[in-house]
Design an enzyme around this catalytic site. Structure first.
Site, PDB file in Angstrom:
ATOM      1  N   GLU A 130      -0.891  -5.529  -5.593  1.00 26.40           N
ATOM      2  CA  GLU A 130      -0.094  -5.498  -4.373  1.00 26.40           C
ATOM      3  C   GLU A 130      -0.916  -6.035  -3.206  1.00 26.40           C
ATOM      4  O   GLU A 130      -2.049  -5.590  -2.977  1.00 26.40           O
ATOM      5  CB  GLU A 130       0.362  -4.080  -4.065  1.00 26.40           C
ATOM      6  N   ASP A 142       8.186   3.878 -12.867  1.00 25.40           N
ATOM      7  CA  ASP A 142       8.533   2.605 -12.231  1.00 25.40           C
ATOM      8  C   ASP A 142       9.575   1.898 -13.097  1.00 25.40           C
ATOM      9  O   ASP A 142      10.090   2.459 -14.079  1.00 25.40           O
ATOM     10  CB  ASP A 142       7.251   1.774 -12.099  1.00 25.40           C
ATOM     11  N   TYR A 175       0.394   5.101  -1.274  1.00 27.61           N
ATOM     12  CA  TYR A 175       0.908   3.880  -0.653  1.00 27.61           C
ATOM     13  C   TYR A 175       1.279   4.144   0.808  1.00 27.61           C
ATOM     14  O   TYR A 175       1.874   5.171   1.143  1.00 27.61           O
ATOM     15  CB  TYR A 175       2.151   3.404  -1.393  1.00 27.61           C
TER      16      TYR A 175
END
Length: 848
Positions: free
Chosen positions: A272, A103, A382
């Site tokens: 998230e 990331d 995800y």
């Protein structure tokens, strides 16, 4: 629109094409086994460790992969975002991670693919925001974690993401200075032309309180409010690292994205998070839980996302600490309508790993989630949902171990759901005991719900009754009692680790409603600790092998579902004739009652597999790598081609053994017909044989072999009648579990009046080893005065010799494919003066 508009008078015929399509799968389940050497406990409901394939009916479903790490110039692709523009164009965005799967602050780029035909085809990848440099570059920068927001009033499209310099979320400093390389910044790229071109800017000042450290926009898709005083507001969810924890908050704009402001950060252990507008105008936030509860967190806002109330856990939405998605089923539904209450939710529906991507449906603003359909039971992380505007819905999600991005689309019928909430109360049961569970059923449809059936789907080894649910009027509630029996090996649970079960209501039209319930187990097995497991296997593809047969070297996927049916945790490992069983299917510590899916094993097709047209998965599963604590699992055959086994049997022309040597055909002479078998199918045959004639271990596709001789002895009556009756010969063979039979009618023999010319032939046979395989040899010496024709026949082939002169010989060696043969015979058809006689010579059993 109600999901349950009408109620058929009778359930559908299970033999009907619609039912067969729903149930149908090219994969067969292998039997489950346990160390206790008993099958899993019988259950009143159909226990199925694998859900129906997403491509099974009803409705329509399609899926394709948009990006795979290691191709297209990027080492890894992650973090999906999805939306549909006002003109129906689908935009899919995700990180392109250039050097590894890292990331921010890796110099990642925000990529995009576009579909203008509803997701059928996709244009080449373009760049929304391009990263720069390498991980060691002092002037590097990157962009990560995309999320779309579309202003439906203006058509403007926003792609939120972070902009990183030298720090990621965990290392970001406080402050909002856009030039500070130690701060992880909020950025947005804006398109006014349907996603064709983008202009980016940093909005950290509006999106962040200066006292907060790291922040980022939650990837996926934000919303635009439709109701009340904040109608038109654009809302994008964020996460902040502040006060020693992760908090959630909204960033919003009331001026069509010209400026952005942030709301108040709330909660602890957040991550998230996504938001959705409910039918009454409130905003519901749904979040990943970084505190590790393994469930989703929810909270509500009554002021358009500026502040939120208390955060609670939703135990109907298990989650492995992962990013999920929530969306309106009908985005344009009127405020307060039944359609406005209908929501979709997607995530990895698991508490143990990023797997089992599932879409859920709510008909009551997220209070319950009766709709339940699995998209991918294997690897899936995800995910983000978005209505496509044509009655279908798009799902962009990570798969292949978070190294690929896939796009799936489905329609409402595919959900196979009815709006009927079922509430299963917390329950306690002793090991091996039965408890009555009161399940409350409410008809949330906008039409009456006909009589239905309800059961509880429990872990392997448990069982539950199936009960009738009466017809329900709109809004009517009834409570039914389901008898739930715990496994005899169920371990006692703790308050933090109850057994999860699921109620399953099936309406007359086959639609279903599901809900989770939680059961505490007391006692434990009376005999103390038990080490036990159950394993199920499944061929996990819908490949049409008739249209696309496998080839040598291809991988055939195969999945396993493993259950710990004992009382103690253990390390699970496996061996067998599949690749990547270890480490792919290893599990370091599977708790009592725990389960996991291994979708990483596969078979590499061999030439032998292809010759057979199938293979049989053979595995052995170990607990703590202890040979004594293991079970073997043999799966159903997996077809590699469209197997069409076929066998042809023929009989040769008759010859006569002149047993008394008198030169004529008379009683006591033997009429001989050679039998030949040919594999006329497309796969290898095994066990080829006919009683009293031959036994062949195998016969390759297209191969031919001798299958012995039919011998009929003439009687005086036959000679007097001038004819010998015919006979039917049957030869059986198999290809795996497919049986095949060949038949031939040996014709009647007409007794000739012409004498048979005597011949003088000496014949011998032998078997010898050559290069580890047996070879058969037949030799005929013409000891007479005239030339003869000789045909030598063996189980491995035949050879003809014309005009073998007196004193000369005919000899032939035949190669078998075997390292051993039993005692057998070689036959010799000798023709002289127009008459044929058959002689035989024996050879001994031989092993090389």
């Amino acid at each position: 629109m109600p999901l349950h508009p009408s109620t058929p008078a009778t359930p559908p015929d299970p033999r009907s094409p619609a039912c067969a399509r729903r149930r149908g799968s090219r994969a067969a389940l292998a039997a489950g086994l346990s160390l206790l050497l008993v099958a899993p406990a019988a259950s009143a409901q159909a226990f199925d460790p694998f859900p129906p394939a997403a491509t099974d009916g009803p409705g329509t479903f399609s899926e394709q992969t948009l990006a795979v790490g290691g191709t297209g110039g990027y080492a890894n692709y992650r973090i999906p975002a999805l939306t549909t523009t006002n003109d129906g164009t689908i935009l899919a965005s995700y990180d392109g991670r250039p050097f590894n799967a890292g990331d921010a602050p890796q110099p990642n780029s925000i990529l995009q693919r576009v579909s203008r035909d509803g997701g059928a085809t996709w244009e080449a990848t373009t760049v929304v925001a391009a990263g720069y440099g390498t991980n060691s570059s002092p002037d590097k920068y990157g962009f990560s974690d995309p999320s779309y927001v579309v202003d439906r009033e203006t058509g403007t499209i926003f792609n939120f993401h972070v902009k990183s310099f030298d720090q990621g979320f965990g290392g970001s400093a406080t402050g909002i200075d856009p030039t500070n390389r130690q701060i992880l910044h909020a950025a947005v790229s804006v398109s006014e032309d349907g996603g064709e071109t983008w202009e980016g800017r940093v909005i950290t000042e509006g999106a962040k309180d200066p006292s907060w450290a790291g922040i980022f926009a939650a990837s996926g898709e934000g919303i635009q409010l439709r109701y009340g005083e904040h109608a038109g507001r654009l809302v994008q969810q964020f996460t902040a690292r502040t006060g020693g924890t992760y908090k959630a908050y909204s960033v919003y704009s009331d001026d069509h994205g010209a400026t952005w402001a942030h709301g108040e950060a709330f909660g602890t252990g957040m991550d998230e998070n996504k938001s959705v507008e409910l039918s009454d105008g409130r905003v519901m936030m749904n979040s990943r839980d970084s505190a590790g509860s393994k469930y989703r967190k929810i909270a509500f806002s009554s002021d358009g996302g500026h502040t939120y109330g208390p955060v609670t856990l939703d135990r109907q939405l298990p989650d492995p600490t992962n990013n999920g998605s929530i969306s309106r089923l009908y985005p344009d539904a009127p405020e307060g309508s039944a359609e406005a209450k209908m929501l979709l939710f997607s995530n990895s529906n698991s508490t143990t790993g990023r797997e089992n991507v599932t879409v859920r449906l709510s008909c009551d603003d997220g209070a319950t989630w009766p709709g339940f359909r699995v998209v991918n039971p294997g690897s899936g992380a995800y995910s983000t949902l978005s209505p496509l505007g044509d009655g279908r819905f798009g799902l962009l999600y990570e798969t292949q171990g978070m190294n690929a991005i896939s796009f799936a689309s489905f329609d409402q019928e595919w959900l196979n759901a009815t709006c009927a909430s079922t509430v299963v109360p917390d329950t306690t049961v002793a090991t091996g005991a039965t408890v009555q569970v009161p399940v409350e059923v409410t008809n949330q449809n906008q039409a009456p719900l006909g009589a239905s059936r309800l059961t509880i789907d429990a872990p392997v080894g448990w069982s539950a009754t199936t009960v009738d649910v009466p017809a329900l009027a709109v809004g009517e509630t009834v409570t039914v009692q389901v008898a739930l029996t715990a496994s005899a090996t169920a371990a006692a649970t703790t308050a933090a680790n109850p057994v999860r079960v699921q109620s399953v209501l099936t309406a007359a039209d086959g639609t279903q409603a599901r809900a989770y319930g939680y059961v505490s187990v007391t006692g434990g097995p009376s005999g103390g600790a038990v080490t036990s497991l159950a394993v199920f296997g499944k061929y996990t593809t819908d490949r049409d092998v008739a249209a696309q047969p496998y080839t040598v070297g291809e991988r055939v996927p195969y999945s396993f579902r493993v259950y710990n049916t004992g009382t103690t945790a253990y390390r699970s490992t496996a061996t067998g004739n599949l690749t990547n069983l270890s480490p792919g299917c290893n599990w370091s510590s599977l708790p009592a009652g725990g389960t996991y899916l291994c979708a990483l094993a596969y078979r590499v097709v061999t030439a032998g597999d292809l010759a057979d047209g199938f293979f049989v998965p053979e595995t052995r599963w170990y607990m703590n790598a202890d040979q004594a604590s293991s079970v073997a699992l043999t799966g159903e055959p997996v077809d590699l081609v469209d197997r069409r086994p076929s066998l042809a049997v023929t009989a040769g022309e008759p010859t006569v053994e002149d047993t008394d040597g008198n030169g004529s055909v008379n009683a006591g002479d033997v009429v001989v017909n050679q039998v030949t078998v040919r594999n006329t199918g497309n796969v290898r045959l095994t066990g080829v044989g006919s009683a009293g004639l031959c036994t062949l271990p195998e016969l390759a596709a297209g191969a031919e072999a001798s299958c012995g001789t039919v011998r009929r002895t003439l009687t005086a009556a036959d000679v007097a009648a001038g004819s010998l009756a015919g006979r039917t010969v049957t030869v059986d063979a198999a290809n795996g579990g497919l049986a095949v039979t060949g038949r031939v009618d040996v014709a009647p023999y007409e007794v000739p009046t012409t004498p048979v010319s005597p011949v003088a032939i000496d014949v011998t046979a032998s078997a010898q080893c050559v290069a580890g395989k047996v070879q058969l040899t037949g030799r005929a010496v013409n000891a007479g005065d005239e030339a003869v024709d000789v045909t030598i026949r063996t189980s491995a082939g035949s050879k003809s010799f014309a005009g073998v002169e007196a004193g000369r010989s005919a000899s032939q060696r035949f190669a078998t494919r075997s390292a051993s043969v039993a005692t057998g015979q070689v036959s010799f058809d000798v023709t002289a003066g127009g008459a044929t006689s058959t002689l035989v010579a024996s050879y001994d059993a031989t092993t090389c």
